[in-house]
Motif scaffolding. Structure first.
Motif, PDB file in Angstrom:
ATOM      1  N   ASP A 271     -13.251  -7.719  44.518  1.00  0.00           N
ATOM      2  CA  ASP A 271     -12.195  -6.792  44.091  1.00  0.00           C
ATOM      3  C   ASP A 271     -12.598  -6.077  42.798  1.00  0.00           C
ATOM      4  OD1 ASP A 271      -9.764  -5.505  44.422  1.00  0.00           O
ATOM      5  OD2 ASP A 271      -8.641  -6.988  43.264  1.00  0.00           O
ATOM      6  N   GLY A 272     -13.892  -5.746  42.683  1.00  0.00           N
ATOM      7  CA  GLY A 272     -14.378  -5.014  41.519  1.00  0.00           C
ATOM      8  C   GLY A 272     -14.585  -5.858  40.275  1.00  0.00           C
ATOM      9  N   LYS A 273     -14.384  -7.175  40.393  1.00  0.00           N
ATOM     10  CA  LYS A 273     -14.527  -8.053  39.242  1.00  0.00           C
ATOM     11  C   LYS A 273     -15.788  -8.913  39.374  1.00  0.00           C
ATOM     12  CE  LYS A 273      -9.509  -8.563  38.553  1.00  0.00           C
ATOM     13  NZ  LYS A 273      -9.054  -7.755  39.715  1.00  0.00           N
ATOM     14  N   GLN A 274     -16.448  -9.190  38.249  1.00  0.00           N
ATOM     15  CA  GLN A 274     -17.616 -10.058  38.260  1.00  0.00           C
ATOM     16  C   GLN A 274     -17.193 -11.478  38.615  1.00  0.00           C
ATOM     17  OE1 GLN A 274     -19.678  -9.735  34.531  1.00  0.00           O
ATOM     18  NE2 GLN A 274     -20.747  -7.861  35.145  1.00  0.00           N
ATOM     19  N   ALA A 275     -17.921 -12.059  39.558  1.00  0.00           N
ATOM     20  CA  ALA A 275     -17.567 -13.397  40.026  1.00  0.00           C
ATOM     21  C   ALA A 275     -18.837 -14.210  40.268  1.00  0.00           C
ATOM     22  CB  ALA A 275     -16.737 -13.306  41.300  1.00  0.00           C
ATOM     23  N   ALA A 276     -18.632 -15.505  40.438  1.00  0.00           N
ATOM     24  CA  ALA A 276     -19.738 -16.416  40.751  1.00  0.00           C
ATOM     25  C   ALA A 276     -19.351 -17.248  41.965  1.00  0.00           C
ATOM     26  CB  ALA A 276     -20.038 -17.334  39.564  1.00  0.00           C
ATOM     27  N   LEU A 277     -20.249 -17.296  42.939  1.00  0.00           N
ATOM     28  CA  LEU A 277     -20.070 -18.155  44.111  1.00  0.00           C
ATOM     29  C   LEU A 277     -21.075 -19.294  43.984  1.00  0.00           C
ATOM     30  CD1 LEU A 277     -19.638 -17.125  47.805  1.00  0.00           C
ATOM     31  CD2 LEU A 277     -21.244 -18.903  47.172  1.00  0.00           C
TER      32      LEU A 277
END
Length: 223
Positions: free
Chosen positions: A95-101
């Motif tokens: 959703d346009g946000k920096q994330a970590a999987l």
């Protein structure tokens, strides 16, 4: 799903799990964090617990991925799940946000079948010596440095315990966040006055077994 100001549909996050199910073991856990908050977690068959909505700890692999925005993998200590774990983290945009999987696996798991170490090069004073791996009795992490022992002599190596744990032969077992031992150099395993396990090496060295590694040691040695 809502975590603070973060609103993400669970179905969107479940798509990542569906994709990963094709290549990761069924035992693997999956965690997703957005902007330093965990928004998704499935434990697989691990007895791991991570509360959705909790903050990302600074000493975790998830934090490294969020800060560096690069794929990162490592054997981590017990700071997050109260047990050591191997994890692979990927930077993603949600959703346009920096994330970590982050995919969480047992500490003994290695995604690449790398050849085990056949020797370690150790330093004594200003000299370096390649030591055959089968001659090393145990390895220790002390004051942010790694040391290994052969015939009672101490050598310094630049390889970390986390890296060694992945590429050492199966005759080596991690028994503590600070120690890895060679099974062939164990004299006996006993309990101290507090009923904790102690490993006595053939050279007389006594090493403690932490609670985090006790079950793994008993499983491997079958006692």
């Amino acid at each position: 799903m809502k975590q603070g100001d973060i609103i993400i549909d669970r179905k969107v996050l479940d798509q990542y799990k569906v994709i990963l199910d094709d290549w990761i073991p069924k035992t693997a856990a999956i965690a997703i964090a957005i902007e330093n908050t965990y928004v998704y977690f499935t434990s697989g068959s691990h007895e791991l617990h991570l509360e959705v909505g909790s903050a990302v700890k600074e000493d975790s692999l998830t934090h490294r991925v969020l800060q560096t925005q690069t794929k990162t993998d490592a054997v981590m200590d017990n700071s997050l799940f109260n047990t050591p774990y191997y994890a692979i983290g990927y930077p993603v945009l949600i959703d346009g946000k920096q994330a970590a999987l982050v995919v969480v696996l047992p500490p003994t798991y290695s995604p690449q079948k790398q050849e085990p170490y056949r020797f370690l090069t150790g330093k004594q004073n200003e000299d370096w010596s390649p030591i055959p791996i089968e001659e090393i009795s145990h390895i220790e992490s002390l004051q942010k440095r790694t040391w290994f022992y052969r015939n009672g002599e101490q050598y310094k190596t630049s390889v970390t315990l986390k890296e060694l744990e992945i590429r050492l032969p199966k005759t080596f077992i991690r028994i503590h966040r600070s120690y890895i031992i060679n099974i062939h150099f164990i004299k006996k395993i006993s309990r101290d006055i507090t009923s904790n396990f102690i490993v006595l090496m053939k050279d007389g060295t006594e090493l403690p077994v932490s609670q985090s590694y006790m079950n793994n040691l008993r499983t491997i040695l079958e006692f």
